[in-house]
Design an enzyme around this catalytic site. Sequence first.
Site, PDB file in Angstrom:
ATOM      1  N   HIS A  18      -6.786   4.238 -12.480  1.00  0.00           N
ATOM      2  CA  HIS A  18      -5.828   5.313 -12.768  1.00  0.00           C
ATOM      3  C   HIS A  18      -6.393   6.255 -13.834  1.00  0.00           C
ATOM      4  O   HIS A  18      -6.306   7.478 -13.699  1.00  0.00           O
ATOM      5  CB  HIS A  18      -4.502   4.738 -13.312  1.00  0.00           C
ATOM      6  CG  HIS A  18      -3.723   3.925 -12.357  1.00  0.00           C
ATOM      7  ND1 HIS A  18      -3.245   2.676 -12.692  1.00  0.00           N
ATOM      8  CD2 HIS A  18      -3.311   4.155 -11.088  1.00  0.00           C
ATOM      9  CE1 HIS A  18      -2.566   2.186 -11.673  1.00  0.00           C
ATOM     10  NE2 HIS A  18      -2.598   3.063 -10.680  1.00  0.00           N
ATOM     11  N   ARG A  92      -8.278   4.458  -3.089  1.00  0.00           N
ATOM     12  CA  ARG A  92      -9.278   3.431  -3.369  1.00  0.00           C
ATOM     13  C   ARG A  92     -10.084   3.111  -2.129  1.00  0.00           C
ATOM     14  O   ARG A  92     -11.279   2.928  -2.182  1.00  0.00           O
ATOM     15  CB  ARG A  92      -8.605   2.149  -3.869  1.00  0.00           C
ATOM     16  CG  ARG A  92      -7.923   2.291  -5.199  1.00  0.00           C
ATOM     17  CD  ARG A  92      -7.130   1.064  -5.488  1.00  0.00           C
ATOM     18  NE  ARG A  92      -6.051   0.979  -4.479  1.00  0.00           N
ATOM     19  CZ  ARG A  92      -4.980   0.250  -4.586  1.00  0.00           C
ATOM     20  NH1 ARG A  92      -4.821  -0.526  -5.613  1.00  0.00           N
ATOM     21  NH2 ARG A  92      -4.049   0.242  -3.661  1.00  0.00           N
ATOM     22  N   SER A 130      -2.744  -2.488  -9.789  1.00  0.00           N
ATOM     23  CA  SER A 130      -1.905  -3.057 -10.847  1.00  0.00           C
ATOM     24  C   SER A 130      -1.473  -4.476 -10.489  1.00  0.00           C
ATOM     25  O   SER A 130      -1.394  -5.346 -11.359  1.00  0.00           O
ATOM     26  CB  SER A 130      -0.677  -2.171 -11.075  1.00  0.00           C
ATOM     27  OG  SER A 130      -1.067  -0.909 -11.563  1.00  0.00           O
TER      28      SER A 130
END
Length: 163
Positions: A18, A92, A130
């Site tokens: 991020h 990603r 995350s």
Amino acid sequence: MNKIAVYPGSFDPITNGHLDIILRTSNIFDKVIVAVLENPDKKSHLFTAEERVNLIKKVTSNIPNIEVESFEGLLVNYVKKKNSSVIIRGLRAISDFEYEFQMTLMNRNLNPDIETFFMMTKTDYSYLSSSVIKQVAHFGGGIKGLVPDAIIDDIYNKIKESN
């Protein structure tokens, strides 16, 4: 003309992937608003929206054109409210693309004046999420190099609290 971009997400917690997108976006746009989604229906967040905002502020305080806040509701409404017409989304892997493409088409349907810019994360961070960070930290694994150093203790402490 001030070009403002909005980078939305849950950021629970913010990862180095991020942060990579935030840094690179801040070099392109005059202002980048990191918009933390506040979803009261989602109970699986480790950190509250306010805590996530504070963690992001902690790791972006040295970037002058970054603003961090939380929001609720439709992203396109928030983007317009912030006088922006640009959404930044990080990718990603190919697996992210289908979902992001679907969301982009829906946002374009809701407001055709808003454009979505996709940024590929650096290869070093292509496997990070995350969720993976939380799982590794939960089982006592090392997360150094995966999240900003300044929030490592915050993550481990929050996991201890939640157990």
